[in-house]
Write an enzyme that holds these catalytic residues in place. Structure first.
Site, PDB file in Angstrom:
ATOM      1  N   GLY A 177       0.778  -1.227   0.000  1.00  0.00           N
ATOM      2  CA  GLY A 177       0.000   0.000   0.000  1.00  0.00           C
ATOM      3  C   GLY A 177       0.810   1.277   0.000  1.00  0.00           C
ATOM      4  O   GLY A 177       0.257   2.356  -0.143  1.00  0.00           O
ATOM      5  N   ALA A 205       2.574  -5.684  -9.611  1.00  0.00           N
ATOM      6  CA  ALA A 205       1.547  -4.710  -9.249  1.00  0.00           C
ATOM      7  C   ALA A 205       0.168  -5.288  -9.501  1.00  0.00           C
ATOM      8  O   ALA A 205      -0.056  -5.941 -10.518  1.00  0.00           O
ATOM      9  CB  ALA A 205       1.732  -3.448 -10.074  1.00  0.00           C
ATOM     10  N   THR A 207      -2.882  -3.213  -8.205  1.00  0.00           N
ATOM     11  CA  THR A 207      -3.518  -1.923  -8.486  1.00  0.00           C
ATOM     12  C   THR A 207      -2.503  -0.788  -8.381  1.00  0.00           C
ATOM     13  O   THR A 207      -2.843   0.357  -8.607  1.00  0.00           O
ATOM     14  CB  THR A 207      -4.659  -1.652  -7.490  1.00  0.00           C
ATOM     15  OG1 THR A 207      -4.099  -1.704  -6.166  1.00  0.00           O
ATOM     16  CG2 THR A 207      -5.748  -2.685  -7.606  1.00  0.00           C
ATOM     17  N   THR A 212       7.183  -5.276  -6.355  1.00  0.00           N
ATOM     18  CA  THR A 212       8.626  -5.545  -6.257  1.00  0.00           C
ATOM     19  C   THR A 212       9.110  -6.331  -7.476  1.00  0.00           C
ATOM     20  O   THR A 212      10.204  -6.073  -7.998  1.00  0.00           O
ATOM     21  CB  THR A 212       8.937  -6.310  -4.959  1.00  0.00           C
ATOM     22  OG1 THR A 212       8.663  -5.441  -3.858  1.00  0.00           O
ATOM     23  CG2 THR A 212      10.402  -6.726  -4.894  1.00  0.00           C
ATOM     24  N   ASP A 265     -10.297  -6.053   2.631  1.00  0.00           N
ATOM     25  CA  ASP A 265      -9.101  -6.698   3.149  1.00  0.00           C
ATOM     26  C   ASP A 265      -9.483  -7.521   4.360  1.00  0.00           C
ATOM     27  O   ASP A 265      -9.504  -7.021   5.480  1.00  0.00           O
ATOM     28  CB  ASP A 265      -8.036  -5.661   3.535  1.00  0.00           C
ATOM     29  CG  ASP A 265      -7.242  -5.209   2.335  1.00  0.00           C
ATOM     30  OD1 ASP A 265      -6.835  -6.084   1.550  1.00  0.00           O
ATOM     31  OD2 ASP A 265      -7.041  -4.003   2.170  1.00  0.00           O
ATOM     32  N   SER A 273      -2.857 -15.725   3.510  1.00  0.00           N
ATOM     33  CA  SER A 273      -2.124 -15.419   2.289  1.00  0.00           C
ATOM     34  C   SER A 273      -0.634 -15.271   2.571  1.00  0.00           C
ATOM     35  O   SER A 273       0.215 -15.889   1.921  1.00  0.00           O
ATOM     36  CB  SER A 273      -2.685 -14.124   1.692  1.00  0.00           C
ATOM     37  OG  SER A 273      -1.847 -13.637   0.672  1.00  0.00           O
ATOM     38  N   LYS A 297      -2.841  -0.035   3.609  1.00  0.00           N
ATOM     39  CA  LYS A 297      -3.761  -1.130   3.901  1.00  0.00           C
ATOM     40  C   LYS A 297      -4.164  -1.177   5.370  1.00  0.00           C
ATOM     41  O   LYS A 297      -5.324  -1.342   5.706  1.00  0.00           O
ATOM     42  CB  LYS A 297      -3.101  -2.461   3.476  1.00  0.00           C
ATOM     43  CG  LYS A 297      -4.088  -3.566   3.243  1.00  0.00           C
ATOM     44  CD  LYS A 297      -3.400  -4.835   2.740  1.00  0.00           C
ATOM     45  CE  LYS A 297      -3.397  -4.923   1.225  1.00  0.00           C
ATOM     46  NZ  LYS A 297      -2.922  -6.237   0.740  1.00  0.00           N
TER      47      LYS A 297
END
Lengths: 502, 502
Positions: A177, A205, A207, A212, A265, A273, A297
């Protein structure tokens, strides 16, 4: 074999992302005999396997009544070719849908039920509608700690899993984020230079203007399969590759897409995850960076603490030691936003350029220090100084180049053809930046698709600016994209907030 | 007007049901400049209006990079034509999605929030993923009585609403799931013959072999618009038309489709659906038939009572008097399953055929009697006898023919070309039938698309059968469909359950 049900596959090239769709004529004999109507789910039988799919009806001459087509994902799931025969039937009963419905009605799920749901997610048997209901029913407060544990375990058991010779395998993860927060390549270089094993997989990416993996791809290949990744790590102690190719947690990749559509979220989903991907990568110890701020986030201290608690306790049960670091999530880290510009920031830190962005350097050293302290040879509290010395000595820079070469080559970052400096119309001290608008402009300029595109931030929080002073530079490959980004600025949105000048 | 965003519409005829989808090339200039990736939501601006849609990517030559296509629903929402220009943008922020997320996190919604959700449902602004999360978050126990009331009111306020001169407008509704339960045409005929106003709208089959509108369509046109419907009712006191054309509760039509995909019958949704359509039809009083049984929608007495309570109390608040009747939902009502076969049952009851199915006749008379008791001229407890006398006198049969003629003509039901009698392989007394399998066979035989297709049930519960005695007859228009239904029988599924013979 009911031959009356056979249709011939035709390629139309329709990509509905991770949803299996079959396209058929309304008047085709299969639709008529089975009584299908949109939006039915159907079972497709192909020589390579059986999948469930959503039915879309073709009301034009794209198909004849003896043909069918598939969405790109369905072609992939079946490994099917144009001209192949498929049979289409009513779908079987799905137990997993019963469990999802049970969850909607507040029931607690056991391990076998959650695992069956995750298996059906991966098989593509559950539609987007089903997955959305599952996520809504398991959002915060509806999923117990045991259920989050089962979800994590199910994701691990249904994906690939790496095994390593060493007892200590470290990792580093950031709850996203924050634009420009590209500490990973620096952390991996420092940690691998010290001698710890750090097999790092990163995301592209979703959004944002760069993940990275997008940034790293500017400097070296990242599309390595499991074997290639293993060779890099065995040679150099670490790697920075794209996680999508190594397929460590396929269920997670599918669920994340629905969460994004819901802008949801879920804490349980987030924990499962992260931990499933760490365990799948074979990690025994991981530092997790949780930036906290109003536009990232995790926005409050209480949700940061809740997340910390889940990660630590579930991590312990599944056998990974988690070290949480809360960081400032209020403004971009580094100067560049966009793959190549962020890569340049990374290089400047590694190369000990005196103009390197200090925010990126300091955060990377701090995180690397935390990771180093997992080593029995590093005393608590000594990690930061050790990390800094590895960076300052040039060992990290050498290790980084070695990792790039092991991954397939080390490339210089590209420079954009068109730039435009945006200057301040106000005078004052920058007291805040809107990270979402900065990301938006970087994307309009072409990032992450165009590697060189993005934003170079010149006036971070704390900068005193006068009218006419540069705030940031937009980088674009095409004049059109540059104008597109500039046009966005003309809509009057406030990206910088200024305090009163003294 | 950013002309760089313009794409030309091409017709591909892809029907994704009630989901607005836009199809674009990945390399089209709009995708690139906006940075769209599947499965994005996008805003489409067309000269006739603006809608939100889901993006699917075309990876073939179906479109050029300067073209786009729409799903059938999106063409309809925009009333667009091939060759028209559209502009495509990032979607605006949707407050309704915030409210849905709030509901997921357990917040209570107020009237204005629920209304905004429903308005966005109708505008097509919320995707299937969003709607599914809304339904999961509002399923039983998560939606308060106030929220169900607001949902009902919002559905009423966003649809068409009929107004009538009379003070007493009656209606009749059945909570579905029971094959052959075609009481509506008989009830309407009796009630209209008595002189009450009963403007009945019915649904087509969704997953069943026939809806009331499908059955009625065998005998008379049912696709009447509001004006035509009004004329029929003014002339004959009643009508039996398809509710889809008159568009009384458009939000409900959209949500029902998602509920079906989830196999989720949310109590709140069901209550709002029924009551909003009754109020929209202008009804002041309604009898609601709730069949209770193991293979129909309402399976237990406790959920039947809960539904009764909601319907009565919310009905009172919004101004409609509800009379609930619990009925036996364990076996089919009547003999036929499929539009024409059910229509024949209806006619045989109205024509006082001594061989008419008594189960259908009795249930219709009982329900008509309940409706008649809404009249101040009918004493409580006298409705049944009155309804029976209207039926026996032939008045109901005459009224029914008059309604059919007013709707556009009275047609004889068709007879199927192919029939196959299925005989028993066992001896005993039929103690149960599996309604889902019977429906399935009727659909395989061609119902409801092929009007004459379906099943004629010869051995209802209670029948003593010997080996070789006929159990049911399959009716089909084509040999292929007949075989398809027969093949299903060869899979060994038990449709009839037999008790021990004495």
């Amino acid at each position: 074999m009911k031959t009356g049900n056979v249709l011939k596959l035709v390629y139309l090239g329709i990509n509905a992302y991770k949803e299996a769709v079959i396209y058929m004529r309304r008047n085709c004999h299969v639709c008529r005999s089975e009584g299908f109507e949109v939006p039915a789910r159907v079972k497709i039988v192909h020589k390579n396997g059986t999948i469930l799919a959503t039915l879309n009806i073709i009301e034009s001459e794209l198909l004849t009544s003896h043909e069918a087509s598939l969405s790109v994902y369905a072609w992939e799931l079946l490994n099917a070719s144009p001209g192949d025969d498929v049979q289409v039937f009513h779908p079987p009963h799905l137990n997993s849908l019963d469990y999802i419905r049970g969850k909607i009605y507040g029931r607690t799920l056991d391990k076998s039920q959650i695992k069956e749901i995750i298996q059906d997610v991966i098989a593509g048997s559950l539609s987007d509608i089903h997955l959305s209901a599952f996520l809504a029913a398991t959002a915060d407060g509806h999923f117990s700690k045991d259920e989050i544990l089962y979800l994590t375990e199910s994701m691990i058991e249904t994906g690939n899993q790496l095994k390593w010779e060493n007892d200590l395998i470290v990792d580093k993860h950031c709850i996203g984020g924050l634009p420009g927060n590209r500490t990973t390549p620096i952390v991996v270089a420092i940690v691998a230079a010290f001698g710890l094993i750090i097999p790092k997989t990163s995301s592209r990416a979703i959004t944002s203007p760069a993940g990275t993996a997008d940034t790293m791809e500017v400097l070296a290949p990242v599309d390595l399969n499991l074997n290639a990744m293993r060779k890099v790590v065995e040679k150099e102690n670490g790697c920075i590759v794209w996680g999508g190719t190594v397929n460590l947690s396929p269920a997670d990749d599918i669920l994340i897409r629905i969460e994004r559509a819901l802008v949801l979220d879920s804490m349980g989903q987030l924990v499962a995850s992260i931990l499933s991907k760490k365990i799948a990568a074979g990690s025994t110890h991981a530092v997790i960076d949780i930036p906290v701020g109003p536009t990232v986030k995790i926005r409050t201290t209480s949700s940061a603490n809740e997340l910390k608690n889940y990660l630590e306790t579930i991590g312990k049960i599944i056998g990974i030691e988690i070290q949480i670091v809360f960081t400032d999530g209020t403004q971009p880290v580094g100067r560049g936003i966009g793959p190549a510009l962020e890569a340049k920031d990374v290089l400047s830190v590694l190369q000990r350029d005196p103009n390197a962005p200090q925010s990126l350097r300091e955060r990377a050293v701090m995180l690397a220090g935390q990771v180093l302290e997992f080593s029995p040879q590093v005393h608590k509290g000594m990690g930061y100084a050790l990390a800094e010395s590895i960076l300052n000595s040039g060992q990290a820079w050498e290790k980084f180049q070695a990792i790039c070469h092991a991954q397939g080559g080390f490339f210089p970052p590209p420079t954009a053809k068109h730039v435009k400096t945006i200057c301040s119309k106000k005078k004052g001290k920058v007291i805040a930046t809107d990270n979402r608008y900065l990301s938006r402009i970087a994307k309009l300029a072409g990032a992450p698709t165009t590697k060189a595109a993005g934003i170079e931030l010149l006036a971070p929080v704390g900068t005193e600016v006068n009218v006419g002073d540069p705030l940031f530079i937009i980088h674009s490959e095409t004049k059109g994209e540059l104008n597109y980004a500039i046009n966005f600025l003309s809509t009057g949105r406030e990206i910088f907030e200024f305090g009163k000048s003294p």
